[in-house]
Motif scaffolding. Structure first.
Motif, short mmCIF file in Angstrom:
data_model
loop_
_atom_site.label_atom_id
_atom_site.label_comp_id
_atom_site.label_asym_id
_atom_site.label_seq_id
_atom_site.Cartn_x
_atom_site.Cartn_y
_atom_site.Cartn_z
N THR A 170 0.83 -1.21 0.00
CA THR A 170 0.00 0.00 0.00
C THR A 170 0.86 1.26 0.00
OG1 THR A 170 -0.12 -0.11 2.42
CG2 THR A 170 -1.90 -1.17 1.20
N GLU A 182 -5.74 -3.39 1.35
CA GLU A 182 -5.39 -4.25 2.49
C GLU A 182 -6.49 -5.28 2.75
OE1 GLU A 182 -4.64 -2.11 6.15
OE2 GLU A 182 -3.10 -0.94 5.13
N THR A 200 6.51 -4.05 5.35
CA THR A 200 5.81 -2.77 5.41
C THR A 200 6.43 -1.86 6.46
OG1 THR A 200 3.65 -1.71 5.70
CG2 THR A 200 4.07 -3.65 7.06
N LEU A 205 -0.92 -1.73 9.45
CA LEU A 205 -1.06 -2.90 8.58
C LEU A 205 -0.40 -4.12 9.26
CD1 LEU A 205 -1.54 -4.55 6.01
CD2 LEU A 205 0.36 -3.34 4.93
#
Length: 228
Positions: A170, A182, A200, A205
């Protein structure tokens, strides 16, 4: 639950001029089948390097990586490519769609490479599932960033991989679009029974996964398994 990825005593350095830059050292962890797993850490902590090693895209200086029952260090380039084609899916921050192919053609390519006669049918089903059933004949340049990443998700899951590696999936999207992508990623993953490994810098997340590995300066500073 069986271990689908087992990493032991991993070390990786790169040459920088006359110096050797140690990127990863003393890395040990394992990932269980069908779990969601996040690798987090600041820029330069070795996250993407570790992902590339685990996926067999690069070789470590020392240590072992067992992926889907195969010891990567014992495999030549061709066998590692075969392993990836058969068992591994990828989602990247910059989508990596082929610009001259439509959304449907992009999703169908991995299936066609495997000789699947239903590539087009499966592609249409997956694009419909990610909300792009009416955009299948559009080219990447005709799609927004969020739409391109949804095509990339459909492509990644098209071959029903054992493991999906997602590198900042993302990172190039605004917050709202990122959240939708997501949700799709986790939904598709659960439905397919895939093991999801995400790199990430987005801690929100990472918190949605069942296992978080935190890197700093090329070392593991936290290895948190959550009972989910």
């Amino acid at each position: 639950m069986a271990k689908i990825l087992n990493v032991r005593n991993l070390e990786k350095s790169y040459s920088s001029g006359s110096k050797k830059l140690k990127v990863l050292q003393d890395i040990n962890f394992e990932v269980e089948e069908q779990k969601t797993f996040a690798i987090v850490g600041p820029s330069g902590s070795g996250k993407t390097t570790l992902l590339g090693l685990c996926a067999g895209l690069d070789r470590p200086d020392s240590g072992s990586i067992n992926l889907c029952g195969s010891e990567l260090s014992t495999l030549g380039e061709d066998k590692r490519a075969l392993l990836r084609n058969k068992h591994i899916g990828f989602v990247f921050q910059d989508f990596q769609l082929l610009p001259t192919l439509t959304a449907l053609e992009n999703v169908a390519v991995p299936l066609e490479l495997q000789g699947n006669k239903d590539a087009s049918k499966i592609g249409k089903e997956l694009l419909t599932k990610v909300g792009l059933g009416d955009r299948i004949h559009h080219y990447p340049s005709q799609l927004s960033g969020g739409e391109q990443q949804r095509v990339a998700l459909a492509r990644a899951f098209s071959t029903r991989p054992s493991v999906l590696f997602a590198d900042e999936p993302t990172g190039n999207l605004d917050t709202e679009t990122g959240e939708k992508v997501e949700q799709l990623l986790f939904d598709l993953n659960k439905e397919a029974g895939t093991t999801l490994i995400i790199v990430t810098h987005d801690l929100e997340l990472a918190e949605k996964t069942q296992h978080i590995l935190r890197l700093k300066g090329g070392r593991i500073v936290e290895n948190q398994v959550k009972h989910v």
